[in-house]
Design a protein around this motif. Sequence first.
Motif, short mmCIF file in Angstrom:
data_model
loop_
_atom_site.label_atom_id
_atom_site.label_comp_id
_atom_site.label_asym_id
_atom_site.label_seq_id
_atom_site.Cartn_x
_atom_site.Cartn_y
_atom_site.Cartn_z
N VAL A 133 0.83 -1.20 0.00
CA VAL A 133 0.00 0.00 0.00
C VAL A 133 0.87 1.25 0.00
CG1 VAL A 133 -1.89 -1.16 1.16
CG2 VAL A 133 -0.28 0.18 2.50
N GLY A 134 2.18 1.08 0.01
CA GLY A 134 3.05 2.23 -0.16
C GLY A 134 3.20 3.09 1.08
N THR A 135 3.43 2.46 2.25
CA THR A 135 3.67 3.26 3.44
C THR A 135 4.97 2.81 4.08
OG1 THR A 135 2.73 4.04 5.51
CG2 THR A 135 2.32 1.74 4.93
N ARG A 136 5.36 3.49 5.15
CA ARG A 136 6.70 3.25 5.68
C ARG A 136 6.73 2.29 6.85
NH1 ARG A 136 9.11 9.24 4.90
NH2 ARG A 136 9.84 8.87 2.78
N ASN A 137 5.63 2.10 7.50
CA ASN A 137 5.59 1.10 8.56
C ASN A 137 4.13 0.70 8.75
OD1 ASN A 137 6.43 -0.67 10.48
ND2 ASN A 137 7.43 0.83 11.79
N ILE A 138 3.95 -0.41 9.43
CA ILE A 138 2.61 -0.88 9.72
C ILE A 138 2.00 0.04 10.79
CG2 ILE A 138 3.26 -2.42 11.59
CD1 ILE A 138 1.43 -4.55 10.22
N ALA A 139 0.67 0.10 10.87
CA ALA A 139 0.05 0.86 11.95
C ALA A 139 0.33 0.15 13.27
CB ALA A 139 -1.46 0.97 11.73
N PHE A 140 0.50 0.89 14.34
CA PHE A 140 0.79 0.34 15.67
C PHE A 140 1.97 -0.64 15.64
CE2 PHE A 140 -4.00 0.51 15.28
CZ PHE A 140 -4.08 1.83 15.69
N PRO A 141 3.14 -0.16 15.23
CA PRO A 141 4.28 -1.07 15.10
C PRO A 141 4.72 -1.70 16.41
CG PRO A 141 4.91 1.20 14.61
CD PRO A 141 3.44 1.19 14.77
N ARG A 142 4.51 -1.00 17.51
CA ARG A 142 4.93 -1.63 18.77
C ARG A 142 4.01 -2.79 19.14
NH1 ARG A 142 6.61 3.51 22.57
NH2 ARG A 142 8.37 4.17 21.28
N LEU A 143 2.75 -2.63 18.79
CA LEU A 143 1.81 -3.74 19.01
C LEU A 143 2.25 -4.93 18.16
CD1 LEU A 143 -0.84 -4.51 20.40
CD2 LEU A 143 -2.05 -3.72 18.37
N ASN A 144 2.76 -4.62 16.98
CA ASN A 144 3.25 -5.67 16.09
C ASN A 144 4.41 -6.42 16.74
OD1 ASN A 144 3.23 -7.04 13.65
ND2 ASN A 144 4.76 -5.67 12.73
N ALA A 145 5.35 -5.67 17.32
CA ALA A 145 6.46 -6.32 18.01
C ALA A 145 5.94 -7.17 19.17
CB ALA A 145 7.43 -5.26 18.53
#
Lengths: 198, 338, 636
Positions: C115-127
């Motif tokens: 989708v052409g963005t620089r990081n996923i939403a809520f990256p800390r949640l991702n970690a």
Amino acid sequence: MTDRPMLDLSDLPTSGFGPRSPTWWGTLSFCALEGMGFALAAGAYLYLASVNQTWPLGAAPPTLWPGIVITVLMLLSLVPNHWVKQAALKQDLVAVRILLVIMSIFGAFILVIRGFEFGALNISWDSNAYGSIVWFILGLHTTHLATDLGDTLVLTALMFTRHGRELRRFSDVEDNAFYWYFVVFSWLPLYLLLDWVP
Amino acid sequence: MRALSLAVLILLPLCSGCSGRQSALDAAGSEAARIESLFWTFTITVSAVWILVMTGLALAMRRRHEAAEPLPEPLAPDRRVEHRATITINALVIATGVILLALMVASFLAGRSGPSLAREHSLELELTGRQWWWDIRYADKDPARVVTTANEIHLPVGRAVELKLASSDVIHSFWVPNIAGKLDLVPGRQNVLFIKPERVGTYRGQCAEFCGLQHAHMALLVVVEPEQQFEAWYAAELGSAAEPGTPEAKRGKELFSKAACVMCHQIRGSTAGARLGPDLTHVGRRATIAAGTLPMTAVDLDSWIADPQAVKPGVSMPKVDLSPEDRRSIVAYLGSLK
Amino acid sequence: MMSITADTRDTGLDDARLHRVLAWTWRTERGLIGALSSVDHKVIGRRYMITALMFLFLGGLAAVAMRLQLARPDSRLIGPDLYNQLFTVHGTNMMFLFAVPVMEAFGAYFVPLMVGTRNIAFPRLNAFSYWIYLSGGLFLWVSFALNIGPDVGWFAYVPLSGPEFGIGKRPDVWAQMITYTEVSALAVAVEIVVTVFKQRAPGMTLSRIPLFVWAMLVTSFVIIFAMPAVMVASTMLILDRLVGTQFFNPAEGGDALLWQHMFWFFGHPEVYIIFLPATGMVSMIVETFARRPMHGYIAVVLSLIAIGFLAFGLWVHHMFAAGIPELGASFFTAASMLIAVPSGVQVFCWIGTLWTGRPVMRVPLLFVLGFFFIFVAGGLTGVMVSSVPLDYQLHDTYFVVAHFHYVLIGGSVFPLIGTIYYWFPKITGRMLSERLGQWHFWLAFLGFNGAFFPMHVLGLLGMPRRVYTYPAGLGWDGINLFVSLSATVLAVSFLLLAVNIVLSLRRGASAGDNPWDAPTLEWATSSPPPPYNFARIPVVRSRDPLWSEARLSREVVQGLRVAVREVVITTLNEARPDLREPSPQPSIWPLLAAIAVGATFLASIFTPWAIVWGSLPVAITLIGWFWPKRVPEDEG
Ligand code: HEA
Ligand code: HEA
Ligand code: CUA
Ligand SMILES: [Cu+2]
């Protein structure tokens, strides 16, 4: 391949309210999945009621006053909750601080009465399936109550620090108010189920 | 196409074994027969669908490039070609809908003959699933005509039978594929299954719902016999246990009632009256030991009693300390319980 | 040369400088703490993938062990106690630790890129979700190694798993492992929904979203509405076992079938959670290798959504034999068959795309062709078992085992492997070997069909599933031997994949940005992508941006800050730029929070008080996580 800039975004704001903000969508998603959890717990209640000949399995009906008090308090809390949201939208730091304190008091008070509500069920969780499911539903809602209270307390503390001045904090306050709406509105059907069905 | 012929190659030798004592494709009962023909309706239809789809795929691939390097420029879709493809796909979707509707109707109709068996049945059995054996009761209004046995059901050919299924511990599932489809035995509930055996023979069934350690050894036999033979069997089952004839068996009877065996087993006509384990009144007439785990022979009975845990690990029957002679006597006694 | 401040924009910055500054801003710190603090969706996605593939191998080894035992009748190689743990751990592992997470791994890695963005939403949640997932997986396998692995099947029916019959802590391990993996799956689902809704590149309207992203979006919604059911159910199970509630005890008004309804209300959508992302992968590979845009994009999107909805109306088809009233059951037959229509629409659109395209035979496409062969067969046996009368015979037999391996392996694993061949160059910068890939495919294809086709026959010949052994002479012996041998061939084919990966990492051909000349945005950046994904956020004007847009220059936006992590937030429908939001910095707190949460879950199978004591460290770590550290950009 060369890049050809054709849109300049330097004037966009760095934070927004409501559906403009990803956090709002995140909160909404969590409300959806938690709401699903409530719906399923309520479904389990109705299922158990339907497979049994008698319901509530010979247990005494719940004592009504704690439920009534909690429900009234929750409905009352909607007023300051609405105000805090408005104050956040207007970025009125003083009002937000005062109202968050009020909301924290409401939350704490409701949580205390919730303690009585478990007693008012008039049955233990291990007596029979009716006892189990009502404790479960009430417990499930209580965890949401407690999490929201924790969240509100932290946010209140935060608003009294220098971070409170940032635009994004107001957006957070708005999300917190939004979540409280969810806690209150999810309570109403559960309340009817717990106190008025048996 | 290569793949298709391959599938056929695998399929052919396998299907030679489709008949058997525990096969859904060798129906010996009305329910199984109905399902079997439904099975073939479905199988032929879906095989045809599969072949058509694969043919379409093979045709679609006929213009392929083998490993082109670099990859050819992307195509811009052509309006007319797209339009034709859309029409074809729409037609296929409609065809899918029609086929599914037909299958749905076939399935629904095949499911509908239970009620007639319910009206005509004249025999009523209560089956209770236990970890890991089958407790069987032939119900009758007259208590003197109730038969209690285990792991082996005898049924008269051509008569509809009502099976009341219950469980005293976990969920089991009653399944004798030659006779009928399966139905679960659920604790706290009673499920009812109507069956009608139509061909004489011995059919094997097996618990189909995972029920713990020895789920694999929870089989049962259904013996379908002509009416008279069945009546004879029934009459014999009604009677108390035979008195032991030989001294060896007499000694066995005594030992049985002194050992731990009486704490779990019933032998009508003797002092043994416990119902924790299978009823052994006529155990000698059964074809297998411990729900199909071993064949009923003296040697196997001996090794069963010597150490049930070795034969059927986890089974609820403990190893009882007995000398080999004592064991031989008990085996002789149990074997004489015809 | 101007100096970089917090407010420096990319406008007018020359490319080399821009890359340097962005790389520094978006970096993952060196060293152990740095690695553990990373919030880069690619770093976490890669960890997710490697972990999920590791669980595939472990689960596969469990399968090989089962097949060894079943190769001969009356075999005494493996006893019932171990065998029951093996198939439970195999099924649970494959569903919860491999199939769902591996799809989310690819989603977390590729959705932001596509989708052409620089990081996923809520990256800390991702970690956080990764750590929780890892601890749930280790929890299951360590328990298995300690001989307290669950032994009640992957759907843990009560009362077998209940307080009276469940042995020791085994069912508790199962129930609590569910909690770990659900928490992580739900977290990723929310991230993906928000990423797709709010972080698409300017101009990527709803009808320009790549099909894989659509598939992940629908899947995420299915997760959000399905997974709570199993969380509620497994919590009830633990309560029954631990504090004496009576949910499933018929003697006290509980009911055994309540469990089945709750489990399958989740369990059926679960299989589409595994399958839908795979259909996205198929769409993507078909498009690239047919060398044309997807035919019937809208139809495919609508099918995805239809499957997502219908998935919630089928659960009872797993319970036909439990004694469901016939009329009610017939409703679920109809619903189950109905879902064949959207599945068919997708199949027809893929074939139509290949038909009207110029397909290029490469390994990813080969696996997709294998997918067609196997999945369509598996779907059709699905239609068979959805018929109530037929299911009375086929339920809980090897026919069903055949059905679900056809759809799981054919429908999901084959597209997944095709995708590994497809995206490996993007992730690592190197191509996988095409020749080894061909070998891999043919061994997997023949091994698979040899192992699982005969299982249909076994089921019809009366062989129930979940039996640790079977007697000789029922016509099953030869077939089982053949199945076991073929399963070994299948296992060896996976070994080839491992070999291919290891060899290619060392000396695979260099990939370049877009080795397949594919149309979607993940190929518009270098391989592997830099930490910031795109130096300038692209503007999208069509569904296949890299095909249809001017192939020499690319439209982009400017005006973003470079020394601060910033992502473009766009509007839901039209993807008009709306905000420039800060994106969180790396942080160790998600790991600490995961440890606190994980320890609480673990302890809770021994005492309910663990929830009370555990809430304190959990609260502390969460506050640490969300408390802002530096003005102005550092946000939770
Ligand atoms: C990827 C996972 C996946 C997928 C996609 C499916 C797809 C389907 N499944 Fe399956 N299923 C499982 C995974 C999956 N299943 C698992 C894991 C179990 C067992 C769980 C357990 O017990 O352990 C199971 C069990 C299961 C059962 C219970 C069986 C039993 O226990 O007795 C049933 C019954 O209805 C069923 C039905 C279906 C149907 C109708 C579809 C449909 O969606 C299929 C639709 C697709 C097609 C039909 C093919 C393409 C269509 C065309 C080419 C058009 C033309 C078609 C026609 C004209 C018919 N499945
Ligand atoms: C995506 C999910 C998935 C996948 C990929 C698989 C993969 C495999 N499964 Fe699985 N299976 C399930 C999901 C899955 N399964 C589920 C849900 C159940 C139900 C469980 C239950 O009843 O509770 C089940 C049950 C199940 C059974 C039934 C057990 C029973 O009822 O008693 C069997 C039996 O053959 C089986 C076999 C296999 C085999 C041979 C593979 C092969 O594909 C495995 C391939 C091998 C590997 C991936 C290993 C990698 C290779 C090496 C490490 C090489 C080294 C080893 C050698 C060369 C020997 N599975
Ligand atoms: Cu009883 Cu399986
Ligand atoms: Cu299903």
